[in-house]
Design a protein around this motif. Structure first.
Motif, mmCIF file in Angstrom:
data_model
loop_
_atom_site.group_PDB
_atom_site.id
_atom_site.type_symbol
_atom_site.label_atom_id
_atom_site.label_comp_id
_atom_site.label_asym_id
_atom_site.label_seq_id
_atom_site.Cartn_x
_atom_site.Cartn_y
_atom_site.Cartn_z
ATOM 1 N N LEU A 1 -0.061 30.435 36.096
ATOM 2 C CA LEU A 1 -1.158 31.031 36.771
ATOM 3 C C LEU A 1 -2.362 31.036 35.664
ATOM 4 O O LEU A 1 -1.837 31.127 34.117
ATOM 5 N N GLN A 2 -3.564 31.268 36.346
ATOM 6 C CA GLN A 2 -4.593 31.569 35.277
ATOM 7 C C GLN A 2 -5.846 32.250 35.733
ATOM 8 O O GLN A 2 -6.003 32.265 37.098
ATOM 9 N N ASN A 3 -6.194 33.047 35.115
ATOM 10 C CA ASN A 3 -7.340 33.850 35.255
ATOM 11 C C ASN A 3 -8.268 33.888 34.009
ATOM 12 O O ASN A 3 -7.742 34.576 33.067
ATOM 13 N N ASP A 4 -9.285 33.593 34.220
ATOM 14 C CA ASP A 4 -10.045 33.705 32.898
ATOM 15 C C ASP A 4 -10.615 35.060 32.331
ATOM 16 O O ASP A 4 -11.117 35.143 31.093
ATOM 17 N N LYS A 5 -10.339 35.966 33.187
ATOM 18 C CA LYS A 5 -10.701 37.452 32.638
ATOM 19 C C LYS A 5 -9.662 38.098 32.151
ATOM 20 O O LYS A 5 -9.822 39.337 32.070
ATOM 21 N N GLY A 6 -8.305 37.610 32.347
ATOM 22 C CA GLY A 6 -7.174 38.239 32.098
ATOM 23 C C GLY A 6 -6.461 38.636 33.372
ATOM 24 O O GLY A 6 -7.106 38.372 34.612
ATOM 25 N N PHE A 7 -5.409 39.550 33.624
ATOM 26 C CA PHE A 7 -4.937 40.031 34.842
ATOM 27 C C PHE A 7 -4.783 41.314 34.853
ATOM 28 O O PHE A 7 -4.438 42.155 34.111
ATOM 29 N N THR A 8 -5.500 41.788 36.036
ATOM 30 C CA THR A 8 -5.103 43.432 36.286
ATOM 31 C C THR A 8 -4.224 43.523 37.090
ATOM 32 O O THR A 8 -3.457 42.744 37.466
ATOM 33 N N ARG A 9 -3.990 44.819 37.305
ATOM 34 C CA ARG A 9 -2.430 45.379 37.848
ATOM 35 C C ARG A 9 -2.701 44.732 39.272
ATOM 36 O O ARG A 9 -1.553 44.266 39.957
ATOM 37 N N ARG A 10 -3.713 44.802 39.970
ATOM 38 C CA ARG A 10 -4.121 44.340 41.455
ATOM 39 C C ARG A 10 -3.851 42.981 41.569
ATOM 40 O O ARG A 10 -3.291 42.124 42.355
ATOM 41 N N ASP A 11 -4.493 42.093 40.200
ATOM 42 C CA ASP A 11 -4.223 40.472 40.299
ATOM 43 C C ASP A 11 -2.769 40.232 40.420
ATOM 44 O O ASP A 11 -2.256 39.389 41.195
ATOM 45 N N LEU A 12 -1.932 40.889 39.483
ATOM 46 C CA LEU A 12 -0.450 40.533 39.236
ATOM 47 C C LEU A 12 0.158 40.986 40.652
ATOM 48 O O LEU A 12 1.017 40.202 40.923
ATOM 49 N N ILE A 13 -0.105 42.119 41.020
ATOM 50 C CA ILE A 13 0.790 42.454 42.369
ATOM 51 C C ILE A 13 0.318 41.386 43.649
ATOM 52 O O ILE A 13 1.169 40.749 44.211
ATOM 53 N N LEU A 14 -1.036 41.219 43.720
ATOM 54 C CA LEU A 14 -1.220 40.117 44.749
ATOM 55 C C LEU A 14 -0.721 38.800 44.736
ATOM 56 O O LEU A 14 -0.235 38.065 45.778
ATOM 57 N N THR A 15 -0.629 38.425 43.496
ATOM 58 C CA THR A 15 -0.072 37.073 43.009
ATOM 59 C C THR A 15 1.347 37.108 43.188
ATOM 60 O O THR A 15 1.862 36.004 43.851
#
Length: 131
Positions: free
Chosen positions: A111-125
């Motif tokens: 997985l890649q996210n240029d801004k880092g990962f938020t809790r929301r990002d992690l949960i949805l992913t």
């Protein structure tokens, strides 16, 4: 790769998911030997708490002002209740998600996210990949 993230995801999924058939089945070659060795990731350095505010009904059931963990199957229903949903909890831009439950052989997703990962990002992913 970040072992902490992998461990957290594994524990999170083991405790909160009900397997659900995908609309478009993906062949993970479960019969082949896995090249993934979970021991290669080292010792965890931290964990990422997933807390949410309970609604009135949930508060009566658990008797607490915060719920620990959420159901991956219904994650989108909990996002509005999630505490610090948009806080970046992983500064890494690239991570590997490993799902091993309830599979016979673990599978991984880069997985890649240029801004880092938020809790929301992690949960949805995690929800998306798990399905």
């Amino acid at each position: 790769m970040n072992f902490t993230f992998c461990l957290l995801c594994t524990l999170f999924l083991m405790n909160s998911c009900i397997p659900k058939k995908s609309e478009a089945p993906i062949d993970f070659n479960l019969e082949q030997e896995s090249t993934l060795n979970l021991r290669d990731y080292g010792t965890p350095i931290s964990t990422i708490p997933i807390l949410s505010y309970p609604n009135t009904e949930q508060k009566k059931e658990v008797g607490s002002d915060a719920l620990v963990g959420i159901s991956i199957e219904n994650a989108d229903q909990y996002l509005s209740q999630l505490i610090d949903a948009d806080k970046i909890v992983l500064n890494e831009k690239k991570i590997r998600l490993i799902i091993d439950y309830p599979l016979k052989k673990p599978v991984s997703f880069d997985l890649q996210n240029d801004k880092g990962f938020t809790r929301r990002d992690l949960i949805l992913t995690i929800q998306e990949k798990y399905k």
